[in-house]
Each structure stands twice: as structure tokens, then as C-alpha cells.
Design a protein around this motif. Structure first.
Motif, mmCIF file in Angstrom:
data_model
loop_
_atom_site.group_PDB
_atom_site.id
_atom_site.type_symbol
_atom_site.label_atom_id
_atom_site.label_comp_id
_atom_site.label_asym_id
_atom_site.label_seq_id
_atom_site.Cartn_x
_atom_site.Cartn_y
_atom_site.Cartn_z
ATOM 1 N N GLY A 184 0.952 1.511 0.616
ATOM 2 C CA GLY A 184 2.135 2.250 0.219
ATOM 3 C C GLY A 184 3.091 2.547 1.342
ATOM 4 O O GLY A 184 4.220 3.001 1.102
ATOM 5 N N LEU A 185 2.667 2.309 2.595
ATOM 6 C CA LEU A 185 3.499 2.645 3.760
ATOM 7 C C LEU A 185 3.881 1.438 4.595
ATOM 8 O O LEU A 185 4.860 1.482 5.339
ATOM 9 C CB LEU A 185 2.768 3.659 4.646
ATOM 10 C CG LEU A 185 2.475 5.019 4.005
ATOM 11 C CD1 LEU A 185 1.590 5.849 4.934
ATOM 12 C CD2 LEU A 185 3.770 5.754 3.699
ATOM 13 N N ALA A 186 3.125 0.374 4.502
ATOM 14 C CA ALA A 186 3.399 -0.819 5.305
ATOM 15 C C ALA A 186 2.889 -2.049 4.564
ATOM 16 O O ALA A 186 2.008 -1.956 3.698
ATOM 17 C CB ALA A 186 2.734 -0.714 6.674
ATOM 18 N N THR B 21 -12.244 5.861 -2.161
ATOM 19 C CA THR B 21 -11.064 6.063 -3.009
ATOM 20 C C THR B 21 -11.082 5.170 -4.239
ATOM 21 O O THR B 21 -10.525 5.542 -5.290
ATOM 22 C CB THR B 21 -9.769 5.808 -2.217
ATOM 23 O OG1 THR B 21 -9.732 4.453 -1.773
ATOM 24 C CG2 THR B 21 -9.687 6.740 -1.019
ATOM 25 N N ARG B 22 -11.719 4.004 -4.164
ATOM 26 C CA ARG B 22 -11.652 3.042 -5.259
ATOM 27 C C ARG B 22 -12.954 2.917 -6.041
ATOM 28 O O ARG B 22 -13.118 2.012 -6.860
ATOM 29 C CB ARG B 22 -11.180 1.696 -4.716
ATOM 30 C CG ARG B 22 -9.837 1.851 -3.981
ATOM 31 C CD ARG B 22 -9.138 0.588 -3.653
ATOM 32 N NE ARG B 22 -7.895 0.877 -2.932
ATOM 33 C CZ ARG B 22 -6.990 -0.033 -2.610
ATOM 34 N NH1 ARG B 22 -7.166 -1.298 -2.958
ATOM 35 N NH2 ARG B 22 -5.888 0.319 -1.949
ATOM 36 N N GLY C 49 -3.648 15.272 -8.286
ATOM 37 C CA GLY C 49 -4.237 16.603 -8.214
ATOM 38 C C GLY C 49 -5.651 16.640 -7.688
ATOM 39 O O GLY C 49 -6.217 17.731 -7.493
ATOM 40 N N GLU C 50 -6.249 15.472 -7.425
ATOM 41 C CA GLU C 50 -7.592 15.475 -6.849
ATOM 42 C C GLU C 50 -7.559 16.075 -5.447
ATOM 43 O O GLU C 50 -6.547 16.012 -4.741
ATOM 44 C CB GLU C 50 -8.167 14.049 -6.787
ATOM 45 C CG GLU C 50 -8.591 13.495 -8.127
ATOM 46 C CD GLU C 50 -9.345 12.187 -8.012
ATOM 47 O OE1 GLU C 50 -9.861 11.713 -9.027
ATOM 48 O OE2 GLU C 50 -9.415 11.619 -6.892
ATOM 49 N N LEU D 231 -1.588 10.027 -0.588
ATOM 50 C CA LEU D 231 -0.142 10.107 -0.789
ATOM 51 C C LEU D 231 0.290 9.225 -1.957
ATOM 52 O O LEU D 231 1.122 9.617 -2.778
ATOM 53 C CB LEU D 231 0.564 9.676 0.495
ATOM 54 C CG LEU D 231 2.091 9.657 0.478
ATOM 55 C CD1 LEU D 231 2.647 11.068 0.289
ATOM 56 C CD2 LEU D 231 2.629 9.045 1.769
ATOM 57 N N LEU D 232 -0.291 8.053 -2.046
ATOM 58 C CA LEU D 232 0.081 7.084 -3.072
ATOM 59 C C LEU D 232 -0.320 7.538 -4.475
ATOM 60 O O LEU D 232 0.360 7.226 -5.456
ATOM 61 C CB LEU D 232 -0.580 5.740 -2.739
ATOM 62 C CG LEU D 232 -0.037 4.465 -3.379
ATOM 63 C CD1 LEU D 232 1.439 4.273 -3.063
ATOM 64 C CD2 LEU D 232 -0.847 3.269 -2.896
ATOM 65 N N HIS D 233 -1.393 8.329 -4.566
ATOM 66 C CA HIS D 233 -1.940 8.683 -5.881
ATOM 67 C C HIS D 233 -1.862 10.179 -6.191
ATOM 68 O O HIS D 233 -2.465 10.638 -7.170
ATOM 69 C CB HIS D 233 -3.387 8.198 -5.975
ATOM 70 C CG HIS D 233 -3.508 6.698 -5.943
ATOM 71 N ND1 HIS D 233 -3.367 5.912 -7.064
ATOM 72 C CD2 HIS D 233 -3.716 5.846 -4.912
ATOM 73 C CE1 HIS D 233 -3.493 4.640 -6.731
ATOM 74 N NE2 HIS D 233 -3.720 4.571 -5.429
ATOM 75 N N GLY D 234 -1.150 10.933 -5.369
ATOM 76 C CA GLY D 234 -0.929 12.333 -5.679
ATOM 77 C C GLY D 234 -2.123 13.236 -5.438
ATOM 78 O O GLY D 234 -2.251 14.294 -6.074
ATOM 79 N N ALA D 235 -2.998 12.851 -4.534
ATOM 80 C CA ALA D 235 -4.157 13.680 -4.196
ATOM 81 C C ALA D 235 -3.870 14.500 -2.942
ATOM 82 O O ALA D 235 -2.931 14.199 -2.188
ATOM 83 C CB ALA D 235 -5.389 12.806 -3.979
ATOM 84 N N ALA D 236 -4.674 15.525 -2.710
ATOM 85 C CA ALA D 236 -4.592 16.334 -1.493
ATOM 86 C C ALA D 236 -5.783 15.996 -0.613
ATOM 87 O O ALA D 236 -6.906 15.866 -1.108
ATOM 88 C CB ALA D 236 -4.595 17.815 -1.840
ATOM 89 N N LEU D 237 -5.530 15.844 0.686
ATOM 90 C CA LEU D 237 -6.588 15.498 1.632
ATOM 91 C C LEU D 237 -6.699 16.556 2.704
ATOM 92 O O LEU D 237 -5.684 17.024 3.237
ATOM 93 C CB LEU D 237 -6.296 14.137 2.285
ATOM 94 C CG LEU D 237 -7.216 13.712 3.441
ATOM 95 C CD1 LEU D 237 -8.643 13.477 2.941
ATOM 96 C CD2 LEU D 237 -6.678 12.461 4.142
#
Length: 454
Positions: free
Chosen positions: A197-199, A248-249, A256-257, A278-284
Motif C-alpha cells: 500500500g505504500l510502495a 496478518t493473512r 477496527g482490529e 494502515l491498509l486494512h484499518g487496524a490499530a497496531l
């Protein structure tokens, strides 16, 4: 001082710091090269001399012991490192014998006692009279057992040889032991990752076979590419990429995860997790108990536009109770899976280190499982194939917990994301653990286990 002499001095000083002060070659050598102002060719020579000597140190010690007719413990450590560097040039490079001997003698003048130059000259001249093949035959003949022969010829401690054999046998592939030992002594190719998603992977790069993020450059300076991309293109072993992606996969990601990287230093896997979050709306969130390594984590994720708090707590208590959907436990381990990149690690660990590490690994895994919400997944990862650190830890933790945890098939998760089948055989213990190998996958020997809280 000529450039070649500069290269040898940089290599010698690095080897000396590694053996005398437990320095890390991968951290010290780049700084030493920069300070010396070596050009690209001479920097490459210094790198080959340093890593080649450290990788083959066990073999070279056996050669020196035979040629000097004395125990290496009787040789001054600084002079011994001169000899190791000289033997590497004589037996494993195309450096002319007279140059290898002469420059080693010059190093010995500043490294040891008044008699050191003469001693180094005599030993290396004796070694130069026989071919590398003849020396390998003499070294092999000096062994007292087949395991010791393998250890001397392939430059691995005997306990590591035995640990590797058992780990390969767990897959029914004990006959690959010599291939693995050989791979450990080869310089790894630089592998890079494009953060999702970034590069994007550069058009002129070659994709790696297993990680969807991985690539290798056809040429050029990888560090320049890292800098130009702001860190969204990065140097990272393909096995490390796969370990983060396995978490992740393993199941579909949902907005919201809440995720946690429990033992995050130095941050390579954290960066992949951050990009995925960032790509899937989760918090890390990330945690690293070592202050210095926590700083490396913050640097590693600086190119990802996601706020990732980095705590510096004991991982055994950091996860809390039932708070996270995904947790990565990249556990502290012997590091036996990364001997290509950190060759000195093979000489620093011993069997006595394993029980303390496995206790810590088990405690971290238990804490992570406790920190999962129902349906949450933990990835237990070690950069070691040692069965005590992999199957042994997981088996003991699962027996202690008793119920409420199911193991996922990590091998199938890796197959599903790979461009080609990595060929991960079933483990004889029936687990779903995925074990990567340098000789088979051209990655670090990464072990990946996925557990889900039911």
C-alpha cells in the motif's frame, strides 16, 4: 597504506572486536568502512574478508592447530585472529599466497609480541604449501566422530550440527544436513521488501518466489533506494517478511482490529505489520523491552504514516488480558537460523543457553495467548530451527493451557500468499508449523506457528 592494506586492517579490526568484545560485525563493519573511506571495491574486499573469516573460523582453527602443532588456546588471541584472516586468504580467496603471508606478517607486527611476525610467517608458509583440498582432508581426518568431522569441515559447533540434524529429521529430510551447513557458509543475497500500500516493487527488480512483497535488485545500491523511498522500500529477509504476513493473512483482516507486536526489535516485521494495519484499518501497538532496540523500532516504522505507540515493557506482562485480535511473538532465540548473516552467532551460543531461552519463549507465548480476544491469532516465530525453541515450546504451552486454543496450518497460509509453492513438508509431530530453510528457500531458517484462541 594501500587500499588493500586498508581493507585488511578494517577486516582485522572488526574480527578482533567481534572475538574480543562480543561486537556485532553487521553493526561494526559498515561504520569501520565509512571511517576508512574505502571505495566500493575495497569495501567489498573488507566485507568478504570479515564475513568469510568469521564463517569459516572453526575450520581455520583446525588448520592452524595442525600447522602450528599446538592448541589454539596457546596462541595469543590477537595473533590468532591475524592467522585466521591469513588462512582465509590462502584457502578461500584468489589473493596471491605471497601477498596473504606478507600482509599478515605486517598485521602481526602491531597485533602481538616481538616474536609474533616470525610465528605468523612460519605457520602461514606451512599452510600455503598444501592445497585447500588437502587441508580439508587433513582436518576431516583429525575428527573423532562423524559429527565432529561435519563441524570441522563445515565450521559449525558440534551441538549446532546435531540440532540441525534433528530439526531436518522432524521433516524426514535429515539427508539435507550437508546442504544446510553449506548454505550457512554462503553470503546471502540482498533481499528487499516493498511495504504494501505504500510502495511498489521496481519494474527492473526480480520478484522473490514466496513473499508478495519481496524483490531483489539487478544492481545498484539498495541503501540509496531505501533512502529515496523514505523507508517504504527496505532491506529485509524474505523469511522475515513471510513471518509478519503469516499473522496478518492467516484470516481476513477487518477494520477496527487491534494488533500487538510483542517483541518488536529491531522493527522489520513491525514495519510490515504497520503497513498492513494502515491498509486494512487496524490499530497496531509495538513493544520492545530493550531501550536501544525500541529506538530501532521507531526508526523502522518512521516511513509508515500510522501512529504506532512503542512501549518498553516486559513482554511477559505487556499483552494484558483479552485485548488483541492479532499478536506477533518474534521471540528472543539462539539465532541459529541467521548464521549466513550473523556468522559469529554460532560461536557465541552454547547448549547451556537453550533452557533459559525456552523458558522465556514459553512465558512470552503464554502471555500472548492470554492477551487474545476470542478468535484472535498469535504468530509464534523464532529465527531458529532448534526443536526445543520451536515445537518444544509450543507443545509445552499447549499442554499447559489444555483447551481453548487451536493450531492453524501455517504451511497452507504461506502457500496461499506465495507466487510458487515453497514446498513445506509436514512435521512428524503432526503440527501445522512452517519451517523455512537457507538451503531450500534461500531465507533465514524461520519457524512460524499460528495459534487461534477459540
Amino acid at each position: 597504506m594501500t587500499a588493500a592494506k586498508d581493507s585488511r586492517r578494517v577486516a582485522y579490526d572488526t574480527i578482533r572486536a567481534v572475538n574480543e568484545s562480543d561486537a556485532y560485525a553487521n553493526l561494526l563493519l559498515p561504520r569501520a568502512i565509512a571511517r576508512s573511506g574505502l571505495d566500493t571495491a575495497d569495501a567489498a574486499l573488507a566485507t568478504e574478508l570479515t564475513y568469510g573469516t568469521l564463517r569459516r573460523q572453526g575450520t581455520y582453527d583446525a588448520v592452524i592447530r595442525i600447522a602450528a602443532d599446538r592448541s589454539i588456546q596457546e596462541i595469543d588471541p590477537a595473533v590468532l585472529d591475524v592467522l585466521r584472516l591469513g588462512v582465509h586468504q590462502l584457502l578461500s580467496t584468489r589473493v596471491a599466497s605471497h601477498a596473504a603471508v606478507h600482509e599478515s606478517v605486517e598485521l602481526a607486527r602491531s597485533a602481538g609480541s616481538r616474536g609474533a611476525p616470525g610465528f605468523v610467517n612460519a605457520v602461514l608458509r606451512r599452510i600455503s604449501r598444501e592445497t585447500p583440498g588437502e587441508w580439508m582432508e587433513r582436518v576431516a581426518a583429525s575428527a573423532r566422530s562423524d559429527d565432529e568431522r561435519l563441524g570441522l569441515v563445515f565450521s559449525h559447533p558440534v551441538w549446532v550440527v546435531r540440532a540441525f540434524r534433528r530439526a531436518l529429521a522432524a521433516e524426514g529430510r535429515a539427508d539435507e544436513l550437508e546442504a544446510l551447513l553449506t548454505a550457512d557458509n554462503a553470503s546471502p543475497r540482498v533481499t528487499m521488501a516493498a511495504l504494501p500500500g505504500l510502495a511498489s516493487i521496481p519494474e527492473d527488480a526480480r520478484h522473490t518466489p514466496y513473499s508478495p512483497l519481496g524483490f531483489r535488485l539487478g544492481g545498484g545500491d539498495p541503501e540509496r533506494l531505501v533512502t529515496q523511498s523514505g523507508g517504504t522500500l527496505r532491506v529485509q529477509d524474505e523469511g522475515s517478511q513471510l513471518a509478519a504476513l503469516a499473522l496478518t493473512r492467516a484470516s481476513p483482516m477487518a477494520p477496527g482490529e487491534r494488533w500487538l507486536d510483542l517483541c518488536a526489535g529491531p522493527g522489520g516485521k513491525t514495519a510490515v505489520l504497520a503497513a498492513e494495519a494502515l491498509l486494512h484499518g487496524a490499530a497496531l501497538e509495538a513493544n520492545e523491552v530493550s531501550h536501544a532496540r525500541a529506538g530501532l523500532v521507531r526508526k523502522a516504522i518512521a516511513g509508515v504514516p500510522l501512529e504506532v505507540p512503542v512501549s518498553e515493557e516486559d513482554g511477559r506482562v505487556r499483552a494484558g488480558e483479552g485485548r488483541y485480535d492479532r499478536i506477533l511473538v518474534d521471540a528472543p532465540c539462539t539465532g541459529l537460523g541467521a548464521l549466513r548473516r550473523r556468522p559469529e552467532a554460532r560461536w557465541r551460543k552454547s547448549p547451556a543457553d537453550v533452557p533459559e531461552l525456552t523458558q522465556l519463549q514459553g512465558d512470552l507465548l503464554r502471555a500472548a495467548i492470554g492477551g487474545l480476544r476470542p478468535g484472535g491469532i498469535v504468530a509464534y516465530v523464532t529465527c531458529s530451527p532448534h526443536l526445543a525453541e520451536t515445537a518444544g515450546v509450543v507443545g509445552e504451552v499447549l499442554r499447559d493451557i489444555g483447551s481453548g486454543i487451536e493450531e492453524l496450518d501455517a504451511r497452507e497460509v504461506l502457500r496461499s500468499m506465495s507466487g510458487s509453492d515453497p514446498g513445506l513438508p509436514a512435521q512428524k509431530d503432526g503440527s501445522g508449523r512452517a519451517q523455512l530453510w537457507p538451503h531450500r528457500h534461500n531465507t533465514d531458517a524461520m519457524s512460524i506457528t499460528l495459534l487461534r484462541r477459540t
